[in-house]
Design a protein around this motif. Structure first.
Motif, PDB file in Angstrom:
ATOM      1  N   UNK A 143       0.806  -1.223   0.000  1.00 50.45           N
ATOM      2  CA  UNK A 143       0.000   0.000   0.000  1.00 50.45           C
ATOM      3  C   UNK A 143       0.838   1.272   0.000  1.00 50.45           C
ATOM      4  N   UNK A 144       2.159   1.154  -0.032  1.00 49.75           N
ATOM      5  CA  UNK A 144       3.030   2.315  -0.017  1.00 49.75           C
ATOM      6  C   UNK A 144       3.014   3.036  -1.367  1.00 49.75           C
ATOM      7  N   UNK A 145       3.364   4.317  -1.337  1.00 54.17           N
ATOM      8  CA  UNK A 145       3.319   5.135  -2.554  1.00 54.17           C
ATOM      9  C   UNK A 145       4.320   4.655  -3.605  1.00 54.17           C
ATOM     10  N   UNK A 146       5.515   4.257  -3.185  1.00 59.27           N
ATOM     11  CA  UNK A 146       6.511   3.841  -4.181  1.00 59.27           C
ATOM     12  C   UNK A 146       6.087   2.562  -4.907  1.00 59.27           C
ATOM     13  N   UNK A 147       5.258   1.732  -4.259  1.00 59.53           N
ATOM     14  CA  UNK A 147       4.735   0.553  -4.942  1.00 59.53           C
ATOM     15  C   UNK A 147       3.713   0.977  -5.995  1.00 59.53           C
ATOM     16  N   UNK A 148       2.865   1.927  -5.641  1.00 60.06           N
ATOM     17  CA  UNK A 148       1.891   2.437  -6.627  1.00 60.06           C
ATOM     18  C   UNK A 148       2.605   3.081  -7.809  1.00 60.06           C
ATOM     19  N   UNK A 149       3.696   3.797  -7.525  1.00 59.45           N
ATOM     20  CA  UNK A 149       4.465   4.428  -8.598  1.00 59.45           C
ATOM     21  C   UNK A 149       5.071   3.378  -9.528  1.00 59.45           C
ATOM     22  N   UNK A 150       5.609   2.317  -8.933  1.00 57.64           N
ATOM     23  CA  UNK A 150       6.196   1.253  -9.748  1.00 57.64           C
ATOM     24  C   UNK A 150       5.145   0.598 -10.643  1.00 57.64           C
ATOM     25  N   UNK A 151       3.939   0.414 -10.096  1.00 59.64           N
ATOM     26  CA  UNK A 151       2.867  -0.164 -10.906  1.00 59.64           C
ATOM     27  C   UNK A 151       2.446   0.798 -12.012  1.00 59.64           C
ATOM     28  N   UNK A 152       2.426   2.098 -11.691  1.00 64.33           N
ATOM     29  CA  UNK A 152       2.021   3.087 -12.692  1.00 64.33           C
ATOM     30  C   UNK A 152       3.005   3.157 -13.857  1.00 64.33           C
ATOM     31  N   UNK A 153       4.258   2.773 -13.602  1.00 64.25           N
ATOM     32  CA  UNK A 153       5.258   2.786 -14.664  1.00 64.25           C
ATOM     33  C   UNK A 153       5.115   1.585 -15.603  1.00 64.25           C
ATOM     34  N   UNK A 197       6.731  -7.015  -6.844  1.00 66.23           N
ATOM     35  CA  UNK A 197       6.831  -7.734  -5.572  1.00 66.23           C
ATOM     36  C   UNK A 197       8.266  -8.163  -5.300  1.00 66.23           C
ATOM     37  N   UNK A 198       8.943  -8.735  -6.299  1.00 61.68           N
ATOM     38  CA  UNK A 198      10.280  -9.272  -6.091  1.00 61.68           C
ATOM     39  C   UNK A 198      11.321  -8.178  -5.876  1.00 61.68           C
ATOM     40  N   UNK A 199      11.249  -7.095  -6.659  1.00 62.06           N
ATOM     41  CA  UNK A 199      12.298  -6.084  -6.617  1.00 62.06           C
ATOM     42  C   UNK A 199      12.040  -4.971  -5.610  1.00 62.06           C
ATOM     43  N   UNK A 200      10.796  -4.704  -5.309  1.00 62.99           N
ATOM     44  CA  UNK A 200      10.492  -3.537  -4.470  1.00 62.99           C
ATOM     45  C   UNK A 200       9.818  -3.910  -3.148  1.00 62.99           C
ATOM     46  N   UNK A 201       8.772  -4.711  -3.211  1.00 64.22           N
ATOM     47  CA  UNK A 201       7.981  -4.949  -1.999  1.00 64.22           C
ATOM     48  C   UNK A 201       8.636  -5.951  -1.054  1.00 64.22           C
ATOM     49  N   UNK A 202       9.172  -7.043  -1.601  1.00 60.76           N
ATOM     50  CA  UNK A 202       9.636  -8.136  -0.757  1.00 60.76           C
ATOM     51  C   UNK A 202      10.770  -7.726   0.169  1.00 60.76           C
ATOM     52  N   UNK A 203      11.724  -6.959  -0.335  1.00 60.95           N
ATOM     53  CA  UNK A 203      12.881  -6.580   0.472  1.00 60.95           C
ATOM     54  C   UNK A 203      12.460  -5.803   1.712  1.00 60.95           C
ATOM     55  N   UNK A 204      11.594  -4.821   1.534  1.00 66.48           N
ATOM     56  CA  UNK A 204      11.170  -4.006   2.680  1.00 66.48           C
ATOM     57  C   UNK A 204      10.216  -4.763   3.591  1.00 66.48           C
TER      58      UNK A 204
END
Length: 331
Positions: free
Chosen positions: A224-234, A242-249
C-alpha cells in the motif's frame, strides 16, 4: 565526484558511530542483567526445599542416608554455611576470573559441561529457524497477495491453532505420527541430523505461526506504499514489483522478529530436549536442577542470559543495517 565520495565517507562514519554506541549500550546493559539473573538464581536455590549437599550426595553415592561427615564437608565446599551474600560474592569473584565451578555429579568443570551441550542446542534452534522461515515466509506472502481469500483464512486459522497448542502436546503428536506410526524419524537419542527433525519441527510451530502473521501484515502494508503504486504506474509487472520492491522491505520486520526469537528458542529447548532426550543445554539444566547441581544450574542460566543479550545486540545491528529510516534518524 569528490562531494559524492565525501558524502559516502560521512555516511559510513555515522553508521560506524551508531554501531559503536549500540554495542557499548548493550554491553553496559548486560552487566545489571547478569547480576540480577545471578541474584534471582541464588535466591531460588536458597529457598528451594531440601539440603542441596544431601541431595547431591544421594545422587552421587546412590544412597538415601549419606554420611553426616560427607554432608558437612560438602556444605563447606559449596559455601552453604556462609550467609547467602557471602556465598554470592565468592561465586561472583570466581566467575569474573573465568571459573564457573564444577559439577558435583560428573566432577567435570561447568564450562566443559556447557561447551559439550551448547552445540546441540544451537543446532536445534538453528534448524527450528530454518523450518519456520521455509514455511511461514512463503505462506505469509501468499496470504497477503490473496487477502481475505480461502488461503488467507486457512493460514490465519492454522496460526491460531498453532499458538494454542502447547509444545509438549505438539511433541507427543510428532512422536506418535512421525516416529512410531510412520517410523520415519527417531523419537529420542542422539546421532545425525535425523534426530533433530522432530524436535526442531516441534520448536518451530509457534514461531512459524507468529512469523507468518507478521509476514502477511508487513507485505500488505508494503503493497500500500506510494513507491509501490508508482512502480505499478510505470507499467512494471506485478511479479517484478513484488520481487524487486515490496519483498525486500516487507522482510525487514520478519527478519528482526526471527532474530530476536532465535535467542528465546534456547529457552524453549529446555522442554523439547528433555522430551526427545537430546543432550543439549536445556536438558543439562533440567538434570542439574533435579540433582541440585548448583554450579551447573548457575552456569546454564548465565549462559542462556548471555546468549539472549548477545543475539539482541546482533539484531539491533542488523536492523540498523537493513532499515534506512533508522540510519536517517541517527544522522
Amino acid at each position: 565526484m569528490s562531494e559524492g565520495v565525501f558524502h559516502a565517507l560521512s555516511h559510513i562514519q555515522s553508521l560506524s558511530k551508531m554501531m559503536h554506541t549500540i554495542i557499548l549500550n548493550r554491553l553496559l546493559q548486560m552487566v545489571p542483567v547478569m547480576i540480577g539473573i545471578s541474584l534471582i538464581t541464588f535466591a531460588v536455590i536458597s529457598l528451594s526445599p531440601g539440603d542441596p549437599a544431601e541431595i547431591t550426595l544421594r545422587a552421587t553415592l546412590g544412597t538415601e542416608s549419606p554420611p553426616k561427615e560427607a554432608i558437612a564437608r560438602l556444605h563447606e565446599e559449596m559455601g552453604l554455611d556462609d550467609p547467602w551474600y557471602i556465598s554470592y560474592m565468592k561465586w561472583a569473584s570466581r566467575v569474573l576470573h573465568g571459573n564457573l565451578g564444577y559439577s558435583y555429579q560428573t566432577k567435570r568443570s561447568t564450562i566443559e559441561e556447557i561447551a559439550y551441550a551448547l552445540p546441540t542446542t544451537f543446532e536445534l534452534a538453528f534448524l527450528s529457524i530454518i523450518f519456520s522461515a521455509a514455511t511461514a515466509i512463503p505462506l505469509g506472502i501468499l496470504a497477503a497477495l490473496r487477502q481475505n481469500g480461502p488461503l488467507d483464512h486457512l493460514c490465519r486459522l492454522s496460526s491460531i491453532i498453532s499458538l494454542s497448542s502447547p509444545e509438549y502436546f505438539v511433541a507427543i503428536v510428532f512422536m506418535l505420527v512421525g516416529g512410531i506410526y510412520l517410523g520415519i524419524f527417531p523419537v529420542a537419542g542422539t546421532g545425525g541430523i535425523e534426530y533433530f527433525i522432530l524436535p526442531a519441527l516441534t520448536l518451530s510451530i509457534g514461531l512459524s505461526a507468529v512469523t507468518m502473521r507478521i509476514m502477511r501484515t508487513s507485505m500488505i502494508e508494503t503493497l500500500e506504499q506510494d513507491y509501490i503504486r508508482t512502480a505499478r504506474a510505470k507499467g512494471l509487472s506485478r511479479r517484478i514489483v513484488i520481487q524487486r520492491h515490496a519483498l525486500k522491505n516487507a522482510l525487514i520486520p520478519v527478519l528482526i522478529y526471527m532474530g530476536t526469537q532465535f535467542g528465546w528458542l534456547f529457552g524453549g529447548a529446555v522442554i523439547i530436549e528433555s522430551m526427545f532426550a537430546l543432550p543439549g543445554l536445556g536438558r543439562l539444566l533440567v538434570e542439574s536442577v533435579s540433582s541440585m547441581d548448583i554450579m551447573v544450574v548457575q552456569g546454564c542460566i548465565l549462559t542462556f542470559a548471555a546468549i539472549i543479550v548477545l543475539i539482541n545486540l546482533g539484531v539491533d545491528l542488523a536492523q540498523l543495517y537493513l532499515d534506512p529510516s533508522i540510519r536517517d534518524q541517527g544522522e
